[in-house]
Enzyme design. Sequence first.
Site, PDB file in Angstrom:
ATOM      1  N   SER A  47      49.482  -9.616  11.734  1.00 25.84           N
ATOM      2  CA  SER A  47      50.411 -10.469  12.045  1.00 25.84           C
ATOM      3  C   SER A  47      51.906 -10.020  11.164  1.00 25.84           C
ATOM      4  O   SER A  47      52.239  -8.949  11.330  1.00 25.84           O
ATOM      5  CB  SER A  47      49.924 -11.951  12.123  1.00 25.84           C
ATOM      6  OG  SER A  47      50.981 -12.633  12.670  1.00 25.84           O
ATOM      7  N   ASP A 141      44.750 -12.740  22.423  1.00 25.83           N
ATOM      8  CA  ASP A 141      45.749 -12.931  21.294  1.00 25.83           C
ATOM      9  C   ASP A 141      46.766 -13.184  22.076  1.00 25.83           C
ATOM     10  O   ASP A 141      47.620 -12.514  22.738  1.00 25.83           O
ATOM     11  CB  ASP A 141      45.968 -11.856  20.412  1.00 25.83           C
ATOM     12  CG  ASP A 141      47.078 -12.125  19.318  1.00 25.83           C
ATOM     13  OD1 ASP A 141      47.702 -13.171  19.373  1.00 25.83           O
ATOM     14  OD2 ASP A 141      47.013 -11.284  18.337  1.00 25.83           O
ATOM     15  N   HIS A 176      44.001 -14.328  17.503  1.00 26.58           N
ATOM     16  CA  HIS A 176      45.211 -13.745  16.487  1.00 26.58           C
ATOM     17  C   HIS A 176      44.487 -13.954  15.066  1.00 26.58           C
ATOM     18  O   HIS A 176      44.453 -14.973  14.587  1.00 26.58           O
ATOM     19  CB  HIS A 176      46.427 -14.514  16.796  1.00 26.58           C
ATOM     20  CG  HIS A 176      47.507 -13.742  15.791  1.00 26.58           C
ATOM     21  ND1 HIS A 176      47.984 -12.796  16.151  1.00 26.58           N
ATOM     22  CD2 HIS A 176      48.376 -14.357  14.690  1.00 26.58           C
ATOM     23  CE1 HIS A 176      49.018 -12.685  15.281  1.00 26.58           C
ATOM     24  NE2 HIS A 176      49.161 -13.633  14.692  1.00 26.58           N
TER      25      HIS A 176
END
Length: 364
Positions: A47, A141, A176
């Site tokens: 991320s 995600d 995610h």
Amino acid sequence: MKHFDRLLRLRLLSLLVLILAVMPPAEAARLPGFGADISKTSVSGLSSGAFMTSQIYVAFSDIMVGAGIVAGGPYLCAKSWAGNSLLTNATTACMNPLTPSVGPNTPHLVALTRDLASSGAIDPIENLADDHLYIFSGKSDTTVTTAVVDQTAAYYEALGVPASSIRYDTSVNAGHAIITDENDDTDCSKTKEPYVNDCGFEQSNIILNQIYGSLNPPADTLSSEIMAFDQSEFIDAANTSMSDTAYAYVPAVCKTHRSCPVHVVLHGCEQGAAVIDPSNKYYAQTGYNQMAEANDIIMLYPQVQPSNAAPVNPKGCWDFWGYSSPQSADPDYFTQNAPQLRAIRSMIDRLAEPVTTISSTDTE
């Protein structure tokens, strides 16, 4: 008498707990030198840590051999569209754009990268040609979507990384998160704190094998303790949002007998030790240290933490839109002189210094 003794022990125990509660925490140690071979440095992250991975990797490509990018967009992504602010680009084009056409502006980002390399603000892009990359996007995600991550692969190919040197995986129904093979972690398809999901494989193993080639399988036991060190000595700017303490794992052989490569691991938003301790989830339970042990690699875990003042970084993300230079109309968060990148590079350089601290337990 027995009742009195028991009562006395309870009071002493309560007093000890009170003393420990008010005692200041022990200061983290100075990061030692270990004579590391930083010409074989690599980096990976999730991320915001994936965006920072690209920033470190491209800016300091002279020492890099590869990178692992899990749910992250291309280098300079927040500069995609000049009509938007950096923050707007970061939270729309670089995360979950309405359509791919308003996602990362890859041709523009490639041109900007070439300009930065020509000016000397980052290392020459020719360094990337013989490196190996791992890129990942989970099917579930919706935080950083596959349409964005597609452009990460396209960006590196446009800069000369052969498609054969890029392992791009979009096959897993993952949310995610960074991926593990631990039943106690979050179900694979979910997006949920602490963003460490069980999908039946150790992503750290795959990342490191892609970068360094065929490695030994992870070790069952570790020869060293995870090291907490004083990160504050590497921070020379006021708004980095970086924590005072960071972490490293150094196999015993790397402390005394061998010049080991360095792999930098960058957590995502809401994953720093200041948020998810005492579980130590990211730097102790994602499989990196077991691979380090089996393959003589030093693991470096820089840390960033939430900040609600200056800078505004409430989720403890790495800077990929310019918060570390809040007074600048054109903040530098992406060149070799950027505050966070400069600090991390200094940590890498420290690891390359000659061995400075060896305790008796390290040599047993």
